[in-house]
Design a protein around this motif. Structure first.
Motif, short mmCIF file in Angstrom:
data_model
loop_
_atom_site.label_atom_id
_atom_site.label_comp_id
_atom_site.label_asym_id
_atom_site.label_seq_id
_atom_site.Cartn_x
_atom_site.Cartn_y
_atom_site.Cartn_z
N SER A 25 -7.19 -22.41 -37.53
CA SER A 25 -7.38 -21.41 -38.58
C SER A 25 -7.89 -22.10 -39.84
CB SER A 25 -6.07 -20.68 -38.86
OG SER A 25 -5.13 -21.61 -39.40
N GLY A 26 -8.34 -21.32 -40.80
CA GLY A 26 -8.71 -21.89 -42.08
C GLY A 26 -10.20 -22.16 -42.22
N ARG A 27 -10.60 -22.46 -43.45
CA ARG A 27 -12.03 -22.61 -43.77
C ARG A 27 -12.48 -24.05 -43.88
NH1 ARG A 27 -12.75 -18.21 -48.69
NH2 ARG A 27 -12.01 -16.38 -47.55
N THR A 28 -11.54 -24.98 -43.77
CA THR A 28 -11.87 -26.37 -44.04
C THR A 28 -11.72 -27.25 -42.80
OG1 THR A 28 -9.60 -26.79 -44.75
CG2 THR A 28 -11.20 -26.18 -46.46
N PHE A 29 -11.99 -26.67 -41.65
CA PHE A 29 -11.83 -27.40 -40.39
C PHE A 29 -12.62 -28.70 -40.40
CE2 PHE A 29 -10.79 -27.95 -36.07
CZ PHE A 29 -11.93 -28.30 -35.36
N SER A 30 -13.78 -28.70 -41.00
CA SER A 30 -14.64 -29.89 -41.01
C SER A 30 -14.07 -31.01 -41.87
CB SER A 30 -16.05 -29.53 -41.48
OG SER A 30 -16.00 -29.00 -42.78
N SER A 31 -12.96 -30.77 -42.55
CA SER A 31 -12.31 -31.79 -43.35
C SER A 31 -11.20 -32.51 -42.58
CB SER A 31 -11.70 -31.18 -44.61
OG SER A 31 -12.70 -30.60 -45.42
N TYR A 32 -11.00 -32.12 -41.35
CA TYR A 32 -9.87 -32.63 -40.57
C TYR A 32 -10.30 -33.57 -39.47
CZ TYR A 32 -6.78 -29.28 -42.82
OH TYR A 32 -6.05 -28.58 -43.74
N VAL A 33 -9.61 -34.69 -39.39
CA VAL A 33 -9.64 -35.51 -38.19
C VAL A 33 -8.80 -34.78 -37.15
CG1 VAL A 33 -8.91 -37.69 -37.16
CG2 VAL A 33 -9.92 -37.65 -39.47
N MET A 34 -9.30 -34.70 -35.94
CA MET A 34 -8.60 -33.99 -34.87
C MET A 34 -8.26 -34.94 -33.74
SD MET A 34 -8.46 -30.96 -36.10
CE MET A 34 -7.81 -30.08 -34.67
N ALA A 35 -7.20 -34.62 -33.02
CA ALA A 35 -6.80 -35.48 -31.92
C ALA A 35 -6.07 -34.68 -30.85
CB ALA A 35 -5.89 -36.61 -32.43
N TRP A 36 -6.02 -35.27 -29.68
CA TRP A 36 -5.21 -34.74 -28.58
C TRP A 36 -4.15 -35.79 -28.23
CZ3 TRP A 36 -5.51 -29.89 -26.62
CH2 TRP A 36 -6.66 -29.14 -26.88
N LYS A 43 9.65 -38.66 -22.27
CA LYS A 43 8.80 -39.70 -22.84
C LYS A 43 8.29 -39.29 -24.22
CE LYS A 43 7.13 -41.78 -18.55
NZ LYS A 43 5.93 -42.24 -17.80
N GLU A 44 7.88 -40.27 -24.99
CA GLU A 44 7.31 -39.98 -26.31
C GLU A 44 5.91 -39.41 -26.16
OE1 GLU A 44 9.62 -43.42 -28.94
OE2 GLU A 44 7.44 -43.41 -28.78
N ARG A 45 5.50 -38.70 -27.20
CA ARG A 45 4.15 -38.18 -27.20
C ARG A 45 3.15 -39.33 -27.23
NH1 ARG A 45 3.53 -32.96 -30.99
NH2 ARG A 45 5.60 -32.67 -30.10
N GLU A 46 2.11 -39.19 -26.42
CA GLU A 46 1.14 -40.27 -26.23
C GLU A 46 -0.22 -39.85 -26.74
OE1 GLU A 46 -0.67 -42.68 -22.34
OE2 GLU A 46 0.01 -40.62 -22.16
N PHE A 47 -0.85 -40.71 -27.52
CA PHE A 47 -2.20 -40.45 -28.01
C PHE A 47 -3.19 -40.46 -26.86
CE2 PHE A 47 -5.71 -40.57 -30.93
CZ PHE A 47 -6.65 -41.43 -30.37
N VAL A 48 -4.11 -39.51 -26.88
CA VAL A 48 -5.14 -39.43 -25.85
C VAL A 48 -6.51 -39.76 -26.43
CG1 VAL A 48 -6.30 -37.94 -24.17
CG2 VAL A 48 -3.83 -37.72 -24.54
N VAL A 49 -6.86 -39.03 -27.51
CA VAL A 49 -8.19 -39.24 -28.09
C VAL A 49 -8.23 -38.60 -29.47
CG1 VAL A 49 -9.05 -37.15 -26.94
CG2 VAL A 49 -10.67 -38.89 -27.71
N SER A 106 -11.36 -45.23 -38.13
CA SER A 106 -11.34 -45.35 -36.67
C SER A 106 -10.35 -46.38 -36.18
CB SER A 106 -12.75 -45.70 -36.17
OG SER A 106 -13.17 -46.93 -36.72
N ASN A 107 -9.45 -46.80 -37.06
CA ASN A 107 -8.44 -47.78 -36.67
C ASN A 107 -7.48 -47.14 -35.67
OD1 ASN A 107 -6.19 -49.47 -36.50
ND2 ASN A 107 -6.50 -50.23 -38.57
N LYS A 108 -7.57 -47.60 -34.43
CA LYS A 108 -6.78 -47.00 -33.36
C LYS A 108 -5.29 -47.14 -33.62
CE LYS A 108 -6.91 -46.89 -28.30
NZ LYS A 108 -7.56 -47.50 -27.13
N ALA A 109 -4.89 -48.24 -34.22
CA ALA A 109 -3.47 -48.48 -34.49
C ALA A 109 -2.89 -47.40 -35.39
CB ALA A 109 -3.29 -49.86 -35.13
N LYS A 113 -0.57 -42.91 -33.97
CA LYS A 113 0.76 -42.60 -34.48
C LYS A 113 0.91 -41.11 -34.79
CE LYS A 113 1.52 -47.20 -36.39
NZ LYS A 113 1.85 -48.00 -37.58
N GLU A 114 1.95 -40.49 -34.27
CA GLU A 114 2.19 -39.07 -34.52
C GLU A 114 2.28 -38.77 -36.01
OE1 GLU A 114 5.37 -38.71 -30.99
OE2 GLU A 114 5.05 -36.86 -32.10
N GLY A 115 2.89 -39.66 -36.76
CA GLY A 115 3.11 -39.43 -38.17
C GLY A 115 1.85 -39.37 -39.01
N PHE A 116 0.74 -39.80 -38.44
CA PHE A 116 -0.54 -39.75 -39.15
C PHE A 116 -1.03 -38.32 -39.33
CE2 PHE A 116 -4.57 -41.22 -40.58
CZ PHE A 116 -5.57 -40.54 -39.92
#
Length: 130
Positions: A25-36, A43-49, A106-109, A113-116
């Motif tokens: 939702s919202g008008r500023t989607f292009s301002s967001y880094v997105m991830a899956w 198990k803990e949530r795992e970063f995919v991409v 683009s720092n993968k480290a 992290k979920e907290g990011f």
């Protein structure tokens, strides 16, 4: 405030494909880094991409590199996850996440992290049968 709604999960045989979508939702989607991310019971949530605001930058987990592809359509406020050559170990609840940011780091480290991330969707179940 951003609301994220995932769709496209389901049951598929090993070797098959699925495409997940995450509508924001919202008008500023292009301002967001997105991830899956994905999570299996116990198990803990795992970063995919992750993908940059413009879609020009991506970061993949090694476990999905070459099989999964992330993309986004900023005009439709939607991010996609194309999953090919699925394996039983890909079975999980898949979550969409968003981080409002003026820059692309683009720092993968950091990206793993979920907290990011500021916002999360409710998740969609993907089950891959052997």
């Amino acid at each position: 405030q951003v609301q994220l709604v995932e769709s496209g999960g389901g049951l598929v045989q090993a070797g098959g494909s699925l495409r997940l979508s995450c509508a924001a939702s919202g008008r500023t989607f292009s301002s967001y880094v997105m991830a899956w991310f994905r999570q299996t019971p116990g198990k803990e949530r795992e970063f995919v991409v992750g993908i940059s605001q413009s879609g020009g930058g991506t970061v993949y987990a090694d476990s999905v590199k070459g099989r999964f592809t992330i993309s986004r359509d900023n005009a439709k406020n939607t991010v996609y996850l194309q999953m090919n050559s699925l394996k039983p170990e890909d079975t999980a609840v898949y979550y969409c996440a968003a981080k409002r940011s003026a820059i692309w780091n683009s720092n993968k480290a950091i990206m793993i992290k979920e907290g990011f991330y500021d916002y999360w969707g409710q998740g969609t179940q993907v089950t891959v049968s052997s």
